[in-house]
Scaffold this motif. Structure first.
Motif, PDB file in Angstrom:
ATOM      1  N   VAL A 128       0.761  -1.232  -0.037  1.00  0.00           N
ATOM      2  CA  VAL A 128       0.145  -0.103   0.088  1.00  0.00           C
ATOM      3  C   VAL A 128       0.869   1.296   0.021  1.00  0.00           C
ATOM      4  O   VAL A 128       0.560   2.082  -0.678  1.00  0.00           O
ATOM      5  CB  VAL A 128      -1.073  -0.084   1.323  1.00  0.00           C
ATOM      6  CG1 VAL A 128      -1.478   1.293   1.467  1.00  0.00           C
ATOM      7  CG2 VAL A 128      -1.961  -1.366   0.981  1.00  0.00           C
ATOM      8  N   GLN A 129       2.103   1.458   0.920  1.00  0.00           N
ATOM      9  CA  GLN A 129       2.731   2.488   0.964  1.00  0.00           C
ATOM     10  C   GLN A 129       3.273   2.616  -0.657  1.00  0.00           C
ATOM     11  O   GLN A 129       3.500   3.758  -1.110  1.00  0.00           O
ATOM     12  CB  GLN A 129       4.316   2.090   1.806  1.00  0.00           C
ATOM     13  CG  GLN A 129       3.932   2.297   2.999  1.00  0.00           C
ATOM     14  CD  GLN A 129       4.825   2.248   4.047  1.00  0.00           C
ATOM     15  OE1 GLN A 129       5.871   1.437   3.772  1.00  0.00           O
ATOM     16  NE2 GLN A 129       5.111   2.881   5.301  1.00  0.00           N
ATOM     17  N   LEU A 130       3.694   1.537  -1.206  1.00  0.00           N
ATOM     18  CA  LEU A 130       4.419   1.857  -2.947  1.00  0.00           C
ATOM     19  C   LEU A 130       3.352   2.430  -3.585  1.00  0.00           C
ATOM     20  O   LEU A 130       3.472   3.271  -4.448  1.00  0.00           O
ATOM     21  CB  LEU A 130       5.124   0.435  -3.206  1.00  0.00           C
ATOM     22  CG  LEU A 130       5.497   0.473  -4.663  1.00  0.00           C
ATOM     23  CD1 LEU A 130       6.536   1.617  -4.801  1.00  0.00           C
ATOM     24  CD2 LEU A 130       5.948  -0.782  -5.177  1.00  0.00           C
ATOM     25  N   CYS A 131       1.790   1.608  -3.455  1.00  0.00           N
ATOM     26  CA  CYS A 131       0.936   2.131  -4.168  1.00  0.00           C
ATOM     27  C   CYS A 131       0.432   3.649  -4.093  1.00  0.00           C
ATOM     28  O   CYS A 131       0.424   4.320  -4.995  1.00  0.00           O
ATOM     29  CB  CYS A 131      -0.302   1.345  -3.986  1.00  0.00           C
ATOM     30  SG  CYS A 131      -1.785   2.000  -4.520  1.00  0.00           S
ATOM     31  N   MET A 132       0.529   4.138  -2.861  1.00  0.00           N
ATOM     32  CA  MET A 132       0.344   5.611  -2.309  1.00  0.00           C
ATOM     33  C   MET A 132       1.451   6.298  -2.980  1.00  0.00           C
ATOM     34  O   MET A 132       1.187   7.398  -3.388  1.00  0.00           O
ATOM     35  CB  MET A 132       0.208   5.602  -0.889  1.00  0.00           C
ATOM     36  CG  MET A 132      -1.028   4.669  -0.486  1.00  0.00           C
ATOM     37  SD  MET A 132      -2.542   5.262   0.434  1.00  0.00           S
ATOM     38  CE  MET A 132      -2.170   6.639   1.366  1.00  0.00           C
ATOM     39  N   HIS A 133       2.594   5.876  -3.038  1.00  0.00           N
ATOM     40  CA  HIS A 133       3.713   6.607  -3.295  1.00  0.00           C
ATOM     41  C   HIS A 133       3.602   6.901  -5.136  1.00  0.00           C
ATOM     42  O   HIS A 133       3.608   8.027  -5.595  1.00  0.00           O
ATOM     43  CB  HIS A 133       4.991   5.933  -3.070  1.00  0.00           C
ATOM     44  CG  HIS A 133       6.375   6.706  -3.845  1.00  0.00           C
ATOM     45  ND1 HIS A 133       6.623   7.837  -3.423  1.00  0.00           N
ATOM     46  CD2 HIS A 133       7.026   6.136  -4.855  1.00  0.00           C
ATOM     47  CE1 HIS A 133       7.751   8.345  -4.043  1.00  0.00           C
ATOM     48  NE2 HIS A 133       7.995   7.133  -5.200  1.00  0.00           N
ATOM     49  N   GLN A 134       3.124   5.716  -5.601  1.00  0.00           N
ATOM     50  CA  GLN A 134       2.988   5.727  -7.114  1.00  0.00           C
ATOM     51  C   GLN A 134       2.004   6.760  -7.427  1.00  0.00           C
ATOM     52  O   GLN A 134       2.125   7.467  -8.302  1.00  0.00           O
ATOM     53  CB  GLN A 134       2.835   4.489  -7.688  1.00  0.00           C
ATOM     54  CG  GLN A 134       3.981   3.431  -7.580  1.00  0.00           C
ATOM     55  CD  GLN A 134       3.580   2.320  -7.982  1.00  0.00           C
ATOM     56  OE1 GLN A 134       2.625   1.528  -7.810  1.00  0.00           O
ATOM     57  NE2 GLN A 134       4.635   1.670  -8.698  1.00  0.00           N
ATOM     58  N   LYS A 135       0.782   6.724  -6.714  1.00  0.00           N
ATOM     59  CA  LYS A 135      -0.319   7.616  -6.968  1.00  0.00           C
ATOM     60  C   LYS A 135      -0.134   9.011  -6.576  1.00  0.00           C
ATOM     61  O   LYS A 135      -0.450  10.022  -7.286  1.00  0.00           O
ATOM     62  CB  LYS A 135      -1.622   7.297  -6.084  1.00  0.00           C
ATOM     63  CG  LYS A 135      -2.330   6.198  -6.937  1.00  0.00           C
ATOM     64  CD  LYS A 135      -3.690   5.738  -6.106  1.00  0.00           C
ATOM     65  CE  LYS A 135      -4.614   6.896  -6.092  1.00  0.00           C
ATOM     66  NZ  LYS A 135      -5.700   6.646  -5.121  1.00  0.00           N
TER      67      LYS A 135
END
Length: 188
Positions: A128-135
């Motif tokens: 989720v951290q990576l997902c939020m960083h990408q977004k």
């Protein structure tokens, strides 16, 4: 499913039984170009893993103009996670830019993985951290000239140049489609 499992295993280890459980909870889902994975004003109901295609995050500014905030492509998690967790209405759209294939998890199944697999919360939090960083990756710096912004886009998203409509790239860069066409013509 294999690419998704490889993605998950970057963030922690699971045994064969746990992997089988994750696979059993995921459902293959196809999204046609221009369809929405989640919509503003609605509560996000699922987490997805993109196996094929491109999704963009977008919203409308106070002038009613559509702004593309991010692009999410293969082998990435896609979700409006804050609102998914809070069961709150989203303020943005996640829209298919191309036909997409995803593996999706309902809220119920996503939470069940947390209850059954001890390590899942740690793995999930890293994903989720990576997902939020990408977004949340900042769009181009508007103080840069438009050509510099486009060149940085080409450097950061080389695989998207010919897959994403110019109108979406233009809204991402903060320029008109005509300006983007001129920029592209001048750098060839």
């Amino acid at each position: 499913m294999e690419k998704m499992i490889q993605y998950i295993l970057q963030f922690g280890s699971l045994n064969t039984q746990q992997i089988d459980l994750v696979i059993s909870k995921g459902q293959i889902f196809n999204l046609k170009k221009d369809d929405y994975f989640s919509e503003a004003g609605k509560i996000p109901r699922q987490v997805g893993f993109i196996t094929q295609g491109v999704i963009r995050g977008c919203y409308y500014n106070n002038k009613g103009e559509e702004i593309t905030r991010c692009f999410i492509s293969e082998n990435s998690l896609v979700c409006d996670y804050v609102n998914f967790e809070a069961q709150a209405s989203s303020s943005e759209y996640l829209q298919a830019v191309t036909d997409c294939s995803l593996i999706i998890f309902s809220k119920k199944d996503w939470e069940e993985l947390s209850r059954i697999i001890v390590e899942w919360d740690t793995i999930k939090n890293k994903m989720v951290q990576l997902c939020m960083h990408q977004k949340s990756r900042k769009g181009p710096v508007i103080s840069q000239d438009a050509t510099t912004r486009y060149l940085e886009f080409m450097e950061n998203y080389p695989s998207l140049i010919n897959r994403v409509p110019l109108s979406y790239i233009a809204t991402y860069l903060g320029v008109t489609q005509q300006s983007l066409s001129r920029i592209r013509k001048n750098i060839r």
